[in-house]
Scaffold this motif. Structure first.
Motif, PDB file in Angstrom:
ATOM      1  N   LEU A   1       0.830  -1.215   0.000  1.00 31.25           N
ATOM      2  CA  LEU A   1       0.000   0.000   0.000  1.00 31.25           C
ATOM      3  C   LEU A   1       0.862   1.261   0.000  1.00 31.25           C
ATOM      4  O   LEU A   1       0.481   2.278  -0.590  1.00 31.25           O
ATOM      5  CB  LEU A   1      -0.944   0.000   1.200  1.00 31.25           C
TER       6      LEU A   1
ATOM      7  N   LEU B   1       1.899   1.584  -3.594  1.00 30.86           N
ATOM      8  CA  LEU B   1       0.732   1.882  -4.439  1.00 30.86           C
ATOM      9  C   LEU B   1       0.215   3.300  -4.209  1.00 30.86           C
ATOM     10  O   LEU B   1       0.013   4.063  -5.166  1.00 30.86           O
ATOM     11  CB  LEU B   1      -0.375   0.868  -4.150  1.00 30.86           C
ATOM     12  N   LEU B   2      -0.004   3.656  -2.942  1.00 32.11           N
ATOM     13  CA  LEU B   2      -0.737   4.877  -2.609  1.00 32.11           C
ATOM     14  C   LEU B   2       0.154   6.084  -2.335  1.00 32.11           C
ATOM     15  O   LEU B   2      -0.262   7.216  -2.570  1.00 32.11           O
ATOM     16  CB  LEU B   2      -1.641   4.629  -1.391  1.00 32.11           C
TER      17      LEU B   2
ATOM     18  N   GLY C   1       2.944   5.882  -5.818  1.00 32.24           N
ATOM     19  CA  GLY C   1       2.315   5.867  -7.141  1.00 32.24           C
ATOM     20  C   GLY C   1       2.867   4.806  -8.058  1.00 32.24           C
ATOM     21  O   GLY C   1       2.754   4.918  -9.285  1.00 32.24           O
TER      22      GLY C   1
ATOM     23  N   VAL D   1      -1.971  -6.120  -5.268  1.00 30.03           N
ATOM     24  CA  VAL D   1      -2.899  -5.066  -4.859  1.00 30.03           C
ATOM     25  C   VAL D   1      -4.174  -5.669  -4.285  1.00 30.03           C
ATOM     26  O   VAL D   1      -4.680  -5.225  -3.255  1.00 30.03           O
ATOM     27  CB  VAL D   1      -3.220  -4.137  -6.046  1.00 30.03           C
TER      28      VAL D   1
ATOM     29  N   LEU E   1     -10.721   4.942  -7.427  1.00 30.88           N
ATOM     30  CA  LEU E   1      -9.571   4.896  -6.524  1.00 30.88           C
ATOM     31  C   LEU E   1      -8.333   4.377  -7.250  1.00 30.88           C
ATOM     32  O   LEU E   1      -7.221   4.854  -7.020  1.00 30.88           O
ATOM     33  CB  LEU E   1      -9.879   4.001  -5.325  1.00 30.88           C
ATOM     34  N   LEU E   2      -8.524   3.394  -8.135  1.00 31.10           N
ATOM     35  CA  LEU E   2      -7.414   2.786  -8.880  1.00 31.10           C
ATOM     36  C   LEU E   2      -7.664   2.897 -10.380  1.00 31.10           C
ATOM     37  O   LEU E   2      -8.789   3.175 -10.813  1.00 31.10           O
ATOM     38  CB  LEU E   2      -7.268   1.299  -8.505  1.00 31.10           C
TER      39      LEU E   2
ATOM     40  N   ARG F   1      -2.428   0.912 -10.750  1.00 29.04           N
ATOM     41  CA  ARG F   1      -1.834   2.037 -10.040  1.00 29.04           C
ATOM     42  C   ARG F   1      -2.941   2.878  -9.403  1.00 29.04           C
ATOM     43  O   ARG F   1      -4.119   2.764  -9.767  1.00 29.04           O
ATOM     44  CB  ARG F   1      -0.961   2.892 -10.947  1.00 29.04           C
ATOM     45  N   ALA F   2      -2.543   3.728  -8.455  1.00 28.68           N
ATOM     46  CA  ALA F   2      -3.507   4.591  -7.767  1.00 28.68           C
ATOM     47  C   ALA F   2      -3.983   5.699  -8.702  1.00 28.68           C
ATOM     48  O   ALA F   2      -3.196   6.279  -9.447  1.00 28.68           O
ATOM     49  CB  ALA F   2      -2.880   5.192  -6.520  1.00 28.68           C
TER      50      ALA F   2
ATOM     51  N   ASP G   1      -4.844  10.038  -4.385  1.00 27.24           N
ATOM     52  CA  ASP G   1      -3.911  10.021  -3.261  1.00 27.24           C
ATOM     53  C   ASP G   1      -4.690   9.624  -2.009  1.00 27.24           C
ATOM     54  O   ASP G   1      -5.758  10.172  -1.731  1.00 27.24           O
ATOM     55  CB  ASP G   1      -3.294  11.417  -3.083  1.00 27.24           C
TER      56      ASP G   1
END
Length: 503
Positions: A64, A67-68, A71, A79, A96-97, A105-106, A109
């Protein structure tokens, strides 16, 4: 909400998303434990490599983080495991994704913040801290330096109602929910309200959110506290990014909010706002900001934390929007921006906090520089400031109460003497009392004031008897009106800044 009044897919996702974040430990404390102080600092400096190296050993929490926060595009399998029970398909539909080939990917944010009331998760648009991108006009800012500084600078005493004017992603509003019974947020941006609603849902908080410009959505209402991080950027009258540009020239946005906020305050209500103001040749910035306030009904404390020259200011905000000042487009914008400031004879741009309290009486304003460094947040200090200010108004109306009061020097106050080499050894050049906590104010003092402070005891003499003794020590038969006035002024200044206090 959607057009039919049902929850948006992102809001509907939030209960399961909260479960995933809680299960993995995606919170402020656990994140710091995973990264450590040095790597966490690298994250704040937008340096992804140290963070990525630490996250690789962090299991699902590390996934996370990559990912978050970084980026990174990651395999869907990783995920899905980290976000369970949220499916990747639902997260994509909710916004969200997003898919990137065979990876994910995100698209937003999402980061944890602890401003003293436990972790809050904040949803916002992606910035350019880890990946270069130019921000769109309707970009919704997330956890930035300005929003964090306002969080730390906001009084958090329990109140009934709070208005977050220009709520953006909702970071101030969800913070206010920790000390207020009801929180209302407004914004001109529908996208901002979409994200603020999701931020509230993710944290299990109820907010009343209204779309509209400036004060229109809450016309006629009063609140116990107002917080505002408005689009205060100083420049030409244009809107390139709604989170920073108001469409009003120069410091017009700050003027509008500061002048209008008193009408939103319930009796005794307070406001805590970020603002900016121009420094114009031949004009005192204190007078400029003070002129924005009504003549009656406000106790105002205006704190200037920084002053930037126009070139530095423009360059900083260009980079904030993801622009490289070396690019042609950025240079054209900088030229227009600097020309507008030059035409208005702007020599600098001040930035700081404006605190207001609704009172029944003539407006009082203390506008002062607080550009030196200090660690303590101003929120609690603002509340204490208004209490001290109220006491000073009371004794101004009944001077006998001032003279009969006893005072003590605050435990954090120190006496400092500065001496320099002279013809006959050390020669004292200045003496001052220095407050060692909070804003760390300093007041230069003379030997008479030093003696006065030395006599202040909880069980000691009232103020008037102290100055009588000082007058006799100076060879006077009694207290002259001039001596009394000087003592009154000195004591009021020291009380106002918390270096001494009545008991």
């Amino acid at each position: 909400m959607t057009r039919d009044g049902s929850a948006s897919p992102l809001v509907a996702l939030c209960p399961d998303l909260r479960s995933a974040l809680t299960r993995v430990g995606y919170d402020a404390d656990t994140l710091l434990a995973l990264l450590g102080d040095e790597v966490h600092a690298a994250l704040g400096r937008s340096e992804p490599v140290p963070v990525r190296r630490a996250a690789r050993a962090g299991g699902e929490l590390g996934t996370l983080v990559r990912l978050l926060l970084l980026g990174d595009a990651l395999p869907e399998r990783e995920v899905a495991a980290a976000l369970a029970p949220v499916s990747v398909d639902r997260a994509v539909v909710a916004g969200l994704l997003e898919r990137d080939g065979d990876e994910v990917r995100a698209a937003l944010d999402l980061r944890p913040v602890d401003a003293g009331c436990g972790t809050r998760w904040i949803l916002s648009d992606l910035d350019d801290s880890m990946h270069r991108r130019v921000l769109s006009e309707d970009h919704v800012l997330g956890v930035g330096h300005a929003s964090l500084s306002l969080l730390r600078a906001t009084p958090t005493r329990a109140v009934g109602s709070v208005l977050d004017l220009g709520t953006g992603c909702g970071i101030q509003a969800v913070h206010a929910a920790s000390y207020a019974e009801q929180v209302t947020g407004t914004d001109v941006s529908a996208r901002a309200l979409w994200l603020a609603e999701a931020t509230a849902a993710l944290n299990g908080i109820e907010l009343a959110l209204h779309e509209g410009s400036w004060f229109e959505p809450v016309a006629g209402r009063r609140f116990d506290q107002v917080v505002a991080n408005p689009p205060f950027v100083v420049g030409p009258a244009r809107i390139e990014h709604t989170y920073r540009d108001s469409g009003l020239a120069l410091d017009g946005a700050s003027e509008l909010v500061i002048s209008g906020a008193p009408d939103l305050l319930a009796p005794g209500g307070t406001a805590a706002m970020l603002a900016a103001w121009v420094h114009v040749d031949g004009e005192d910035w204190r007078h400029r900001v003070s002129s924005w306030l009504p003549a009656h009904g406000v106790d105002a404390w205006v704190v200037q934390r920084d002053v930037a020259d126009p070139a530095l200011y423009v360059g900083t905000w260009l980079r904030d929007a993801g622009l490289d000042p070396r690019d042609r487009d950025a240079q054209e914008r900088a030229e227009q921006w600097l020309r507008a400031l030059s035409d208005a004879e702007v020599e600098g741009i001040g930035f700081g906090f404006v605190y207001l309290r609704a009172i029944d009486g003539p407006t009082e304003v203390l506008a002062e520089d607080l550009t030196h460094g200090f660690d303590d947040p101003l929120g609690a200090e603002a509340s204490a400031y208004f209490e001290r200010s109220a006491w000073l108004r009371e004794v101004a109306a009944d001077e006998s109460r001032l003279w009969s009061s006893r005072f003590v020097v605050d435990q954090a106050t120190a006496l400092e003497r500065v001496s320099l080499p002279g013809a006959e050894g050390w020669e004292q050049r200045v003496a001052r009392v220095h407050r060692g906590d909070g804003p760390r104010w300093q007041h230069e003092v003379d030997e008479t004031t030093i003696a006065l402070l030395a006599g202040m005891r909880a069980e000691g003499l009232p103020l008037y008897e102290l100055i009588e003794l000082l007058a006799i020590a100076h060879g006077n038969a009694g207290v002259t009106s001039e001596f009394a006035a000087e003592a009154r002024s000195v004591v009021a200044g020291l009380v106002r800044h918390g270096l001494i206090r009545p008991v």
